[in-house]
Design an enzyme around this catalytic site. Sequence first.
Site, PDB file in Angstrom:
ATOM      1  N   GLU A   1       0.750  -1.331  -0.037  1.00  0.00           N
ATOM      2  CA  GLU A   1      -0.046  -0.098   0.041  1.00  0.00           C
ATOM      3  C   GLU A   1       0.933   1.312  -0.103  1.00  0.00           C
ATOM      4  O   GLU A   1       0.368   1.928   0.874  1.00  0.00           O
ATOM      5  CB  GLU A   1      -0.927  -0.178   1.142  1.00  0.00           C
ATOM      6  CG  GLU A   1      -1.801  -1.312   1.152  1.00  0.00           C
ATOM      7  CD  GLU A   1      -2.833  -1.260   2.334  1.00  0.00           C
ATOM      8  OE1 GLU A   1      -2.735  -0.397   3.501  1.00  0.00           O
ATOM      9  OE2 GLU A   1      -3.815  -2.353   2.202  1.00  0.00           O
TER      10      GLU A   1
ATOM     11  N   GLU B   1      -6.116 -10.844  -1.424  1.00  0.00           N
ATOM     12  CA  GLU B   1      -6.799 -10.775  -0.052  1.00  0.00           C
ATOM     13  C   GLU B   1      -8.484 -10.667  -0.553  1.00  0.00           C
ATOM     14  O   GLU B   1      -9.069  -9.787  -0.171  1.00  0.00           O
ATOM     15  CB  GLU B   1      -6.461  -9.353   0.511  1.00  0.00           C
ATOM     16  CG  GLU B   1      -4.956  -9.362   0.871  1.00  0.00           C
ATOM     17  CD  GLU B   1      -4.566  -8.024   1.574  1.00  0.00           C
ATOM     18  OE1 GLU B   1      -5.428  -7.359   2.105  1.00  0.00           O
ATOM     19  OE2 GLU B   1      -3.257  -7.911   1.632  1.00  0.00           O
TER      20      GLU B   1
HETATM   21  C1  XIL Z   1      -6.329  -6.650   8.204  1.00  0.00           C
HETATM   22  C2  XIL Z   1      -6.766  -7.721   8.957  1.00  0.00           C
HETATM   23  O1  XIL Z   1      -7.652  -8.578   8.327  1.00  0.00           O
HETATM   24  C3  XIL Z   1      -7.472  -7.251  10.205  1.00  0.00           C
HETATM   25  O2  XIL Z   1      -7.458  -8.455  11.329  1.00  0.00           O
HETATM   26  C4  XIL Z   1      -6.601  -6.179  11.060  1.00  0.00           C
HETATM   27  O3  XIL Z   1      -7.211  -5.724  12.125  1.00  0.00           O
HETATM   28  C5  XIL Z   1      -6.317  -4.968  10.270  1.00  0.00           C
HETATM   29  O4  XIL Z   1      -5.448  -5.645   8.960  1.00  0.00           O
HETATM   30  N1  XIL Z   1      -4.905  -4.881   3.625  1.00  0.00           N
HETATM   31  C6  XIL Z   1      -3.970  -5.605   3.993  1.00  0.00           C
HETATM   32  C7  XIL Z   1      -4.156  -6.303   5.273  1.00  0.00           C
HETATM   33  O5  XIL Z   1      -3.130  -5.597   3.467  1.00  0.00           O
HETATM   34  O6  XIL Z   1      -2.953  -6.738   5.938  1.00  0.00           O
HETATM   35  C8  XIL Z   1      -5.345  -5.910   6.167  1.00  0.00           C
HETATM   36  O7  XIL Z   1      -5.545  -7.026   7.049  1.00  0.00           O
HETATM   37  C9  XIL Z   1      -6.694  -5.601   5.252  1.00  0.00           C
HETATM   38  C10 XIL Z   1      -6.336  -4.482   4.215  1.00  0.00           C
END
Ligand code: XIL
Length: 373
Positions: free
Chosen positions: A160, A265
Amino acid sequence: MITTARFFSFALATILVAGCAGTKKTSSANTIPSLKDAFKDAFDIGTAMNNAQIEERDPAAAVLIPQQFNVVTPENIMKAEVIHTGWDQYNFDMADKLVAYAAKHGIKVNAHTLIWHSQMPAFMRRVKDADSVRQYFNNHINTVAARYDGKVYSWDVVNEALNEDGTMRKSIFLQSLGDDFVVEAFRLAQKAAPNTKLYYNDYNIEQPKKRAGAIALIKKIQAAGVRIDGVGIQGHWRSYDLPLENIEKSIQEFAALGIEVMFTELDLSVLQNPGPVTADVGQTTGYTDRINPYKTALPDSVQQQLAKAYGDLFSLFMKYKSNITRVTFWGLNDGQSWLNNFPVRGRTNYPLLFDRQFAPKPAFYAVIKTASK
Ligand code: XIL
């Protein structure tokens, strides 16, 4: 005392174990198809894992994960706030457990993530001077990436780094280390982890402006003679407005850079977002009943819409199977999804292929169907 939910989990685990032993390919009362087997000639299939799953304290997940997935991503435990606890202190307990779990089950690990502005270690929140940020950056990558080289398959080296308009996000890394911090991160990772695939990961990079920013960033890494093996499009989308055209264009354009394309994701929210459509974990909004319409159950129409969206998405993935190397879901079942608490805390969302009882949903079968087309 054994709770009803726990008992159910055990019962399901038993059913699934029985199912595993069977040879039938199609669904029946005690067996379901396997995603990783269905897509074995196309791409790897992954899931994010939470602590209970890594420690095999979640009996249904302990059966389902090795049956369904050949690659896993730790949802939180390899993030800097967990793994890097003080200037010279690291806590590798859970990451080591994950590596052992994966080795035991013959599953690959995609490690997530080395350099990210969110979920930074507590000790770094006070740090503002550029020299200290540089020191943290070097130490973190050198120590963590080196420890897991040869033990994990891949790293999300930088997560990101971009704004929605394709410009660089004004993160602590950009402000202290300048525009080249992404190239530097990959340069250090390549040295510390020569046997590990190295990826750039971000959300909304299928969208035109942010995609152009990601392409420019990847080209810059390549032009510096530094290794980048792939790009991860996070895929936090919504079942009711899936950006299929932009997804297709982004597969084509990222693949043209000569790197692996992954969906890292994946989840499809069925709920409206009260604020801007983003996966920025820092942007949350207050709860109201009006924006939590499916507290007790999901209407059939929405269930069908979700199944159709997943089917359309995987049909597209299959069209580009020679470019796509992995598709990872961000969580195993609906009850375990971060989308129950993001961008609003305490909602009931249904974004994954397995329901709260670990049963496959219509979306699961819609996905499986695309594998044989
Ligand atoms: C999220 C997790 O799923 C949660 O448990 C945590 O509280 C916050 O992070 N993008 C990403 C992930 O790259 O690491 C994030 O994961 C979601 C958005």
